[in-house]
Design a protein around this motif. Structure first.
Motif, PDB file in Angstrom:
ATOM      1  N   ARG A  33      16.410   1.644  -6.257  1.00 31.53           N
ATOM      2  CA  ARG A  33      15.973   0.984  -5.023  1.00 31.53           C
ATOM      3  C   ARG A  33      15.637   2.053  -3.993  1.00 31.53           C
ATOM      4  O   ARG A  33      16.438   2.971  -3.763  1.00 31.53           O
ATOM      5  CB  ARG A  33      17.061   0.049  -4.483  1.00 31.53           C
ATOM      6  N   SER A  56      12.814   1.273   2.662  1.00 32.44           N
ATOM      7  CA  SER A  56      12.012   0.075   2.433  1.00 32.44           C
ATOM      8  C   SER A  56      12.733  -0.957   1.569  1.00 32.44           C
ATOM      9  O   SER A  56      12.450  -2.148   1.654  1.00 32.44           O
ATOM     10  CB  SER A  56      10.685   0.444   1.766  1.00 32.44           C
ATOM     11  N   HIS A  91      12.399  -1.362  -1.583  1.00 30.40           N
ATOM     12  CA  HIS A  91      11.635  -1.745  -2.768  1.00 30.40           C
ATOM     13  C   HIS A  91      12.360  -1.296  -4.035  1.00 30.40           C
ATOM     14  O   HIS A  91      12.988  -0.239  -4.070  1.00 30.40           O
ATOM     15  CB  HIS A  91      10.248  -1.099  -2.744  1.00 30.40           C
ATOM     16  N   LEU A 142       2.957   3.137  -1.314  1.00 29.44           N
ATOM     17  CA  LEU A 142       3.742   1.969  -0.935  1.00 29.44           C
ATOM     18  C   LEU A 142       2.865   0.983  -0.165  1.00 29.44           C
ATOM     19  O   LEU A 142       1.844   1.378   0.411  1.00 29.44           O
ATOM     20  CB  LEU A 142       4.934   2.381  -0.059  1.00 29.44           C
TER      21      LEU A 142
END
Length: 288
Positions: A197, A201, A203, A287
């Motif tokens: 992870r 962010s 993500h 990203l």
């Protein structure tokens, strides 16, 4: 130059290449290579590296060590400080390794490609359909490490490794010739799913190192153990290991493949196309 032309002509004989690298006792040969490569005998070491140079473009000029204890020591060599520049842009996911870009682009639902005309289900690769869901309709890049390349891999971003899932399997060659002939090849081979992870962010990014013939050993620092064909420990291991962008995560014992998955909204960085060489630290994806 003559040696290079002879070698390239031999390696381009697809039927012969496939026969010599796949129609052999793959697992037995891989286990033997794991033992042989660690022999600390100067004659064995020098002869092995000489044969290796005969068939590849082995470049040790950026290696941290000038001499190696064994063939394995050369395979897993470290680089001189500063030999790779890591893209510091926080909006960039960096390549975790030196490689040649293979199939890449958008994930079609949960379907991706190993080569043109050869799709496979990423859920099968992951060994868990639920683990694949964060990457549905996302983005992926296949990174193929040749035998002569630097074999260590690094964090593509500031991130936290949350889980590693080990999946035992075969040891098919993962070169382009085999990828055009063996369906679902990556799903057949030994591999690990490394779930991370991104810090900041949030993500989720997945790295899937896939073993191949003569490889079948993977060192992950977050586990402090060696994953290999004889591994009998837990298949799913929870982790909580932070990495800075560019920090070393582990290594292969030989060349192989890492497939990088990112969620919807991520895009390939400029210049990321099939067949393009890339170095660890260069921009791989952007990203959202």
């Amino acid at each position: 130059m003559k040696r290079r032309r002879w070698r390239d002509a031999l390696l381009q004989q697809e039927d012969l290449n496939f026969l010599l690298t796949n129609r052999v006792p793959r697992i037995a040969l891989t286990r033997f290579m794991g033992w042989f490569s660690k022999l600390r005998n100067p004659l064995v070491r020098e002869a092995s590296i000489a044969v290796w140079r005969l068939f590849t473009e082995l470049d040790l000029s950026d290696a941290k060590k000038a001499r190696f204890d064994s063939l394995h020591d050369c395979f897993t060599r470290e680089l001189l400080p500063g030999a790779r520049e890591v893209d510091a842009d926080p909006g960039v996911l960096a390549s975790p390794c030196d490689a040649i870009v293979g199939a890449c682009g958008a994930v079609e639902g949960t379907r991706v490609f190993q080569a043109k005309g050869f799709p496979y289900e990423a859920a099968e690769l992951f060994g868990d359909a639920g683990a694949m869901e964060p990457y549905r309709d996302g983005c992926y890049v296949t990174l193929r490490l040749t035998s002569s390349m630097y074999h260590r891999f690094h964090a593509p971003h500031d991130s936290q490794v949350e889980r590693v899932t080990y999946i035992s399997g075969d040891t098919w060659n993962v070169n382009p010739i085999a990828l055009k002939r063996v369906e679902r090849l990556f799903c057949r081979n030994e591999r690990a799913l490394v779930e991370t992870r991104l810090q900041g962010s949030g993500h989720r990014i997945a790295l899937v190192p896939v073993a191949a013939i003569l490889v079948a050993s993977l060192r992950l620092h977050c586990l402090d153990l060696l994953l290999h064909l004889g591994y009998r420990g837990p298949k799913r291991i929870d982790c909580d290991t932070p990495y800075r962008k560019g920090e070393e995560m582990g290594w292969f014992e030989h060349g192989s493949t890492i497939i990088v998955f990112a969620p919807a909204g991520f895009t390939l960085a400029e210049g990321i196309v099939t067949g393009q060489p890339i170095r660890m630290g260069q921009a791989l994806m952007r990203l959202p």
